[in-house]
Design an enzyme around this catalytic site. Structure first.
Site, mmCIF file in Angstrom:
data_model
loop_
_atom_site.group_PDB
_atom_site.id
_atom_site.type_symbol
_atom_site.label_atom_id
_atom_site.label_comp_id
_atom_site.label_asym_id
_atom_site.label_seq_id
_atom_site.Cartn_x
_atom_site.Cartn_y
_atom_site.Cartn_z
ATOM 1 N N GLY A 15 -25.271 -7.293 -5.707
ATOM 2 C CA GLY A 15 -26.318 -7.317 -5.169
ATOM 3 C C GLY A 15 -27.364 -8.203 -5.965
ATOM 4 N N ARG A 76 -20.244 -11.282 -2.606
ATOM 5 C CA ARG A 76 -19.214 -10.128 -3.036
ATOM 6 C C ARG A 76 -17.829 -10.926 -2.833
ATOM 7 N NH1 ARG A 76 -21.877 -5.866 -4.273
ATOM 8 N NH2 ARG A 76 -23.764 -5.359 -2.957
ATOM 9 N N ASP A 107 -21.633 -2.840 -11.811
ATOM 10 C CA ASP A 107 -20.161 -2.628 -12.416
ATOM 11 C C ASP A 107 -19.363 -3.208 -11.650
ATOM 12 O OD1 ASP A 107 -21.225 -1.418 -9.881
ATOM 13 O OD2 ASP A 107 -19.801 0.129 -10.088
ATOM 14 N N THR A 130 -28.985 -5.096 -11.721
ATOM 15 C CA THR A 130 -28.708 -4.079 -10.752
ATOM 16 C C THR A 130 -30.231 -3.187 -10.448
ATOM 17 O OG1 THR A 130 -27.710 -2.169 -9.722
ATOM 18 C CG2 THR A 130 -27.537 -2.590 -12.145
ATOM 19 N N ASP A 132 -30.157 -0.394 -9.406
ATOM 20 C CA ASP A 132 -29.971 1.083 -9.489
ATOM 21 C C ASP A 132 -29.901 1.698 -10.926
ATOM 22 O OD1 ASP A 132 -29.308 1.180 -6.707
ATOM 23 O OD2 ASP A 132 -26.993 0.498 -7.039
ATOM 24 N N ASP A 134 -27.827 2.078 -13.459
ATOM 25 C CA ASP A 134 -26.802 2.816 -13.643
ATOM 26 C C ASP A 134 -25.715 2.318 -14.308
ATOM 27 O OD1 ASP A 134 -25.943 1.022 -11.840
ATOM 28 O OD2 ASP A 134 -25.056 2.170 -10.312
ATOM 29 N N ARG A 159 -48.288 7.538 2.747
ATOM 30 C CA ARG A 159 -49.173 8.741 2.419
ATOM 31 C C ARG A 159 -50.431 8.715 3.034
ATOM 32 N NH1 ARG A 159 -48.066 13.539 -0.032
ATOM 33 N NH2 ARG A 159 -47.103 12.727 -1.987
ATOM 34 N N ARG A 167 -48.456 14.855 8.630
ATOM 35 C CA ARG A 167 -47.311 14.716 8.852
ATOM 36 C C ARG A 167 -46.269 14.764 7.693
ATOM 37 N NH1 ARG A 167 -48.034 8.865 12.345
ATOM 38 N NH2 ARG A 167 -48.035 10.103 14.521
ATOM 39 N N ARG A 176 -26.750 4.549 -3.740
ATOM 40 C CA ARG A 176 -25.555 5.284 -3.340
ATOM 41 C C ARG A 176 -24.834 6.357 -4.173
ATOM 42 N NH1 ARG A 176 -22.910 0.881 -2.454
ATOM 43 N NH2 ARG A 176 -21.534 1.375 -4.271
ATOM 44 N N GLN A 259 -36.626 -3.020 -1.048
ATOM 45 C CA GLN A 259 -36.515 -2.761 -2.497
ATOM 46 C C GLN A 259 -35.766 -4.016 -3.340
ATOM 47 O OE1 GLN A 259 -35.029 1.710 -2.545
ATOM 48 N NE2 GLN A 259 -34.811 0.963 -0.659
#
Length: 328
Positions: A15, A76, A107, A130, A132, A134, A159, A167, A176, A259
């Site tokens: 990614g 990929r 990773d 990445t 993430d 992570d 907001r 709402r 993920r 994102q």
């Protein structure tokens, strides 16, 4: 003894993440400054197999530090996981006399680099890219800061409309296997609840938390859902909550690949530059099979094997507690 490194190639894989271009720029220019011939591999590991390897100079990376995505493109590549694919990639590197490989990614990228280097003993240095956040060995991965800021900007706008209409919004963010984006964006945006892959929250627990806000006359509520939550995505969770909790009109927003895009933050531009600079210097010093990362405010190295082995690290306990304390 220091290795005789004359030619280095760099690639981005998996990614994309904001700040990758700043990192590519730093890798190319640091190598050239040290008298090394630099190459870029197009489309990640697929480019190694297709021999899509191009020479790069200092001007090749002009005016890219502010751009999102990656000028080297990314993909990929299942073929690189095979012996035949890796052999083709190695022969292509040999044909251009490339002595070392710098890989920017997560990773999956690091797993491919480790296996390739172990098989052919070619020096590799990893750079954590990445959104993430992570990978063990770096407090921040490339793109994470920009992604959080993008999420927060979106939540702030949601907001406004949530308050206007009383709402309840469920906002799904990427993650993920990691709740890093969800957790920090929830705190920074004042969300009423956050659902994470690392910690299961039942529908009953969530409703109890939302009822507390309703009892204190909150005009709106925001629930951040990490895409990897075990109860399902934002639509599934919103549906189950609405059946028991109809105080608010319920809406769902999935931020998705929004994102990953956009101009990198100043933090990611500097981080990418520092990591790219460090990666080349580590390779020239003779290091291999390590990841360069940020610990505190210092650049350190971690064995790629350790970065992968400790992939799922724990979220900060104080941040987890704050999500409930500050949302009352």
């Amino acid at each position: 003894m220091k290795p005789n490194i004359k030619n280095i190639a760099v690639l981005t894989s998996g990614g994309d993440a904001p700040g990758m271009n700043a990192c590519i720029r730093a890798v190319i220019r640091t190598g050239i400054y040290n008298g090394v011939n630099m190459f870029g591999v197009m489309h990640g590991y697929q480019g190694l197999i297709n021999n899509n390897i191009i020479p790069m100079n200092a001007r090749s990376v002009s005016n890219i530090i502010h751009l999102g995505g990656t000028i080297l493109k990314t993909a990929r590549c299942l073929e690189f996981k095979t012996d035949e694919g890796m052999e083709t990639a190695y022969q292509n590197l040999k044909s251009q006399n490339i002595d070392g490989l710098i890989v920017i990614g997560g990773d999956g990228t690091f797993t491919g680099a480790r296996n390739f280097s172990n098989k052919y003993d070619i020096p590799v240095i990893g750079i954590p890219g990445t959104i993430d956040n992570d990978l063990y060995g770096s407090d921040f991965t490339l793109g994470y800061d920009t992604a959080i800021n993008t999420v927060i900007e979106a939540i702030d706008k949601i907001r406004d409309t949530a308050d206007s209409h009383d709402r309840l919004f469920f906002i799904e963010v990427m993650g993920r296997d990691s709740g890093c984006i969800a957790l920090r964006s929830a705190i920074a945006s004042g969300a009423e609840a956050v659902l994470l892959p690392e910690r299961f929250t039942s529908t009953h627990e969530l409703i109890t938390q939302l009822e507390l806000g309703a009892s204190t006359k909150k005009s709106s509520s925001i629930v951040i859902v990490s895409e990897g939550h075990k109860a399902g995505g934002a639509y599934d969770i919103a549906k189950s909550v609405k059946e028991s909790f109809n105080h608010y009109d319920t809406k769902v927003t999935i931020l998705g690949h929004l994102q990953r895009g956009g101009s990198p933050s100043s933090f990611d531009r500097i981080l990418g530059s520092r990591l790219g600079f460090a990666a080349v210097n580590e390779m020239l010093k003779g290091n291999t099979r390590v990841m360069v990362g940020l610990r505190g405010n210092e650049i350190n190295t971690t064995k790629i094997e350790d970065a992968l082995k400790n992939h799922n690290f724990k979220l900060e306990s104080d941040l987890l507690e704050m999500t409930k304390v500050l949302s009352i």
